[in-house]
Scaffold this active site. Sequence first.
Site, short mmCIF file in Angstrom:
data_model
loop_
_atom_site.label_atom_id
_atom_site.label_comp_id
_atom_site.label_asym_id
_atom_site.label_seq_id
_atom_site.Cartn_x
_atom_site.Cartn_y
_atom_site.Cartn_z
N GLY A 106 1.91 12.67 -27.27
CA GLY A 106 0.68 11.59 -28.13
C GLY A 106 0.57 10.61 -27.32
N GLY A 127 -2.71 9.07 -17.24
CA GLY A 127 -2.72 7.90 -17.90
C GLY A 127 -3.84 7.11 -17.27
N ASP A 128 -4.80 7.32 -15.95
CA ASP A 128 -5.65 6.50 -16.09
C ASP A 128 -6.46 7.36 -17.17
OD1 ASP A 128 -4.24 5.39 -13.90
OD2 ASP A 128 -4.76 6.66 -12.64
#
Length: 120
Positions: free
Chosen positions: A32, A59-60
Amino acid sequence: MTGQKDFAAGAAVLKAKFPNIRILNVTAGGGGSYNYYGDDEVFVPAFSLGGTIETTGAGDTFCAGVLNFVLENGVNGLDEESLKAMLRFANAAAYIVTTRKGAIRSMPERAEVEEILKNN
């Protein structure tokens, strides 16, 4: 980055070092994401709907989801509900990327993210 293993402790280190930080998010991959805004901490679990192929670009894409929220809503006066909505959107977008190969070409359209949010 901070030498801390606890997310809240790491966030406190960054906020002390950089007091102008308004929104601080920490991703925990499949665990999360967390938001530290003012003195508040908000957590939203990741989407675990299966089908993960790889995590390249997640992540990007999470960051892009957060930036989308900030561009639409600004950074002032955010409450817990809006911060959770921001993290849910970013988590959903990141989840979608994990179900596809590659990074840039696998970024979802807004409608795809909204479909995940509507159904989960």
